[in-house]
Design an enzyme around this catalytic site. Structure first.
Site, PDB file in Angstrom:
ATOM      1  N   ASP A  28       0.810  -1.216   0.000  1.00  0.00           N
ATOM      2  CA  ASP A  28       0.000   0.000   0.000  1.00  0.00           C
ATOM      3  C   ASP A  28       0.843   1.266   0.000  1.00  0.00           C
ATOM      4  O   ASP A  28       0.351   2.340   0.344  1.00  0.00           O
ATOM      5  CB  ASP A  28      -0.961  -0.012   1.197  1.00  0.00           C
ATOM      6  CG  ASP A  28      -2.033   1.053   1.083  1.00  0.00           C
ATOM      7  OD1 ASP A  28      -2.260   1.542  -0.035  1.00  0.00           O
ATOM      8  OD2 ASP A  28      -2.643   1.406   2.105  1.00  0.00           O
TER       9      ASP A  28
ATOM     10  N   ASP B 122      -3.187  -4.965  -5.571  1.00  0.00           N
ATOM     11  CA  ASP B 122      -2.503  -3.674  -5.717  1.00  0.00           C
ATOM     12  C   ASP B 122      -1.002  -3.777  -5.931  1.00  0.00           C
ATOM     13  O   ASP B 122      -0.336  -2.766  -6.137  1.00  0.00           O
ATOM     14  CB  ASP B 122      -2.754  -2.758  -4.511  1.00  0.00           C
ATOM     15  CG  ASP B 122      -4.185  -2.286  -4.413  1.00  0.00           C
ATOM     16  OD1 ASP B 122      -4.873  -2.253  -5.437  1.00  0.00           O
ATOM     17  OD2 ASP B 122      -4.628  -1.964  -3.297  1.00  0.00           O
TER      18      ASP B 122
ATOM     19  N   ASP C  74     -14.639   0.588   4.817  1.00  0.00           N
ATOM     20  CA  ASP C  74     -13.410   1.178   4.298  1.00  0.00           C
ATOM     21  C   ASP C  74     -12.857   2.209   5.272  1.00  0.00           C
ATOM     22  O   ASP C  74     -11.771   2.733   5.066  1.00  0.00           O
ATOM     23  CB  ASP C  74     -13.672   1.870   2.953  1.00  0.00           C
ATOM     24  CG  ASP C  74     -14.078   0.894   1.866  1.00  0.00           C
ATOM     25  OD1 ASP C  74     -13.497  -0.196   1.806  1.00  0.00           O
ATOM     26  OD2 ASP C  74     -14.981   1.224   1.087  1.00  0.00           O
TER      27      ASP C  74
END
Length: 381
Positions: A172, A210, A362
């Protein structure tokens, strides 16, 4: 994370996934959105297979901070044009079903709130469906037994588990889901231990959400090293379990252009049959299934490789498509997407999966990575 990227949030050690029901509005445009997922607490899982669980109704009782979805991804890239293809979906035994792990935050909530008026809707439309199990902590000593507990339980039921290894270094890019292994040597060793728990049955691996699409935060050298480790990870897992199906990070239809994403994916080993079965997209995001199908086909066309390569799509929260304003954090007006299945009827689309657990916040409707019943109910009703 900026709107242009999607990041997975890891809160806890692992997250389980749920299946979703419902269709989606193919017209939903979208922006990148962060995602969170928690779900299954793999640190508490037994080494032996879990017994089969009775129906939820009969029991009482990305970026985010949990091991699951990813955070918002870039949306500045032009939407890919729909690509026609003559390739047929790979054959799948119609009797084979996806595995639902018996431990997750939503199941905990359903069991603990028998009198809540939202319970039946959440139990039937979310908790009753299969979802992915995340492994988001770097725990070399226990990772093999924890993976084996899930794969053995799936094999005992004749079902296919979906596993998400999420421990790449610099995860991330230092955002909400920062963490992972201390370096790539440690990551490679962790992957070896992860692979040792796969067994010999069919399993789907959603490899490091990701990790490819968000790699622009790395230097060119760091990116090349990461991609080499990802290519190695795919080879190691497929060597350990030839029945394993490994998919690589394609981001989503609102992020990078297909050709750019495919260029990175090729460097990460996604075009090679000995390490890859294709790509995944929309993890913890909201983009409509039709947009993801078109995008994934365009990425696969640009990627090249064997005709057998396909795509899997996270449909857990994309029933209404992505918000027009690009909001990624628990946006209003979203709904469950297509139910998880290994039979999509779409060429080059191998599965619709619930990688992000619907109802896990989230960070706006609740603490990042935690199950929020009000959010789950809004998605499911």
């Amino acid at each position: 994370m900026v709107a242009a990227a999607s990041v997975v949030v890891a809160v806890g050690t692992a997250a389980g996934m749920l299946t979703a029901l419902g269709g989606e509005d193919p017209g939903g445009a979208g922006a990148g959105h962060p995602r969170v997922t928690h779900s299954v607490r793999l640190d508490a899982l037994p080494v032996s297979p879990s017994p089969s669980v009775s129906a939820v109704s009969s029991r009482s009782a990305s970026p985010s901070v949990s091991p699951s979805p990813t955070v918002g991804k870039p949306t500045s890239a032009p939407s890919p044009k729909r690509n026609s293809t003559k390739r047929e979906p790979r054959s799948t035994d119609a009797a084979t079903r996806l595995y639902r792990h018996p431990d997750s935050q939503v199941l905990d909530w359903v069991r603990a709130h028998p009198g809540d008026p939202r319970r039946d809707v959440i139990a039937s439309r979310i908790a009753g469906h299969p979802a992915a199990v995340w492994f988001a902590d770097h725990t070399p000593a226990t990772i093999t037994s924890r993976v084996r507990a899930v794969t053995a339980a799936g094999a005992a039921q004749g079902r296919v588990p979906v596993l998400v290894p999420y421990a790449i270094p610099d995860r991330d890019c230092g955002g909400h889901s920062e963490g992972g292994a201390p370096d790539l040597d440690a990551y490679d060793a962790w992957i070896d231990r992860f692979a040792a728990g796969l067994g010999s049955g069919e399993v789907i691996v959603v490899l490091e959400p990701d990790s490819v699409a968000q790699s622009e935060c790395l230097t060119a050298g760091e990116r090349a090293d990461r991609f080499a480790s990802l290519a190695r990870a795919g080879r190691v897992m497929k060597d350990a379990d030839p029945a394993a199906r490994v998919y690589y990070d394609a981001g989503h239809s609102g992020w990078h252009a297909p050709a750019k994403q495919a260029g990175w994916l090729k460097q990460a080993g996604a075009a090679l049959a000995d390490s890859s079965d294709g790509v995944f997209s929309n993890v913890s995001n909201f983009h409509a299934t039709a947009d993801e199908v078109a995008y994934d086909r365009a990425v696969l066309d640009a990627l090249g490789g064997p005709a057998s390569l396909g795509a899997v799509i996270d449909t857990s929260r994309n029933g209404n498509g992505a918000p027009a304003d690009g909001e990624w954090c628990d946006p209003d007006g979203r709904s469950l997407g297509r139910a998880p299945t290994l039979t999509t009827g779409m060429g080059r689309v191998d599965a619709y999966l619930w990688v992000k657990l619907p109802g896990e916040s989230d960070g706006c409707r609740g603490e990042p990575g935690t199950f929020t019943p009000s959010y789950a109910y809004d998605l499911a009703r």
